[in-house]
Design a protein around this motif. Structure first.
Motif, PDB file in Angstrom:
ATOM      1  N   ASP A 167       0.830  -1.204   0.000  1.00  0.00           N
ATOM      2  CA  ASP A 167       0.000   0.000   0.000  1.00  0.00           C
ATOM      3  C   ASP A 167       0.869   1.260   0.000  1.00  0.00           C
ATOM      4  OD1 ASP A 167      -2.500   1.338   0.064  1.00  0.00           O
ATOM      5  OD2 ASP A 167      -2.236   1.696   2.217  1.00  0.00           O
ATOM      6  N   GLU A 179       2.374   1.708  -3.455  1.00  0.00           N
ATOM      7  CA  GLU A 179       1.339   2.211  -4.360  1.00  0.00           C
ATOM      8  C   GLU A 179       1.100   3.702  -4.135  1.00  0.00           C
ATOM      9  OE1 GLU A 179      -2.962   1.486  -6.206  1.00  0.00           O
ATOM     10  OE2 GLU A 179      -1.615  -0.131  -5.701  1.00  0.00           O
ATOM     11  N   GLN A 226       1.692   6.613  -6.876  1.00  0.00           N
ATOM     12  CA  GLN A 226       0.620   7.553  -7.218  1.00  0.00           C
ATOM     13  C   GLN A 226       1.081   8.994  -7.000  1.00  0.00           C
ATOM     14  OE1 GLN A 226      -2.594   6.127  -4.715  1.00  0.00           O
ATOM     15  NE2 GLN A 226      -3.580   5.104  -6.439  1.00  0.00           N
TER      16      GLN A 226
END
Length: 131
Positions: free
Chosen positions: A3, A6, A10
């Motif tokens: 997570d 990610e 992003q």
């Protein structure tokens, strides 16, 4: 762990898209700069504080000469939710050169704290320093 990776990826993608748009507007479409800022944004330009979207727009139009910006380095970090009340926020750090009018290019560094508002990224704080 996945997570966090990610979120970092992003943040980087967001920073690239944001910086391309920001410097395009600064160099070519400065009359639309207010669209980049949150209404309560603050800017610090070489140590000079400017508060509020209207004052930032006025400063960009009246005090900054026509520019040509070249980004050499870009970094982005997601800001942890607990620090920003759950608001999706990214710290963007940019370094490069900027040329004003017919002057020699100068090095600059600019830091942005950007947040998602109504599906668009808005600058909350903007700190610019040139050499």
């Amino acid at each position: 762990m996945g997570d966090e990776i990610e979120k970092s990826n992003q943040a980087t993608a967001t920073a690239e898209t944001f910086s391309n748009l920001y410097y395009k507007k600064m160099d070519l479409e400065r009359h639309t700069m207010e669209k980049m800022y949150h209404q309560d944004a603050t800017m610090t330009w070489n140590g000079n504080p400017i508060e509020g979207i209207a004052n930032i727009q006025k400063f960009c139009l009246e005090k900054i000469p026509k520019s040509s910006t070249f980004v050499q380095c870009l970094d982005a970090q997601p800001v942890h939710d607990s620090a920003v009340g759950g608001q999706t926020t990214v710290l963007v750090t940019v370094a490069g050169t900027v040329k004003y009018g017919n002057t020699q290019p100068v090095n600059f560094q600019q830091n942005f704290l950007i947040t998602a508002k109504d599906g668009k990224w808005k600058v909350v704080t903007d700190t610019f320093r040139s050499q």
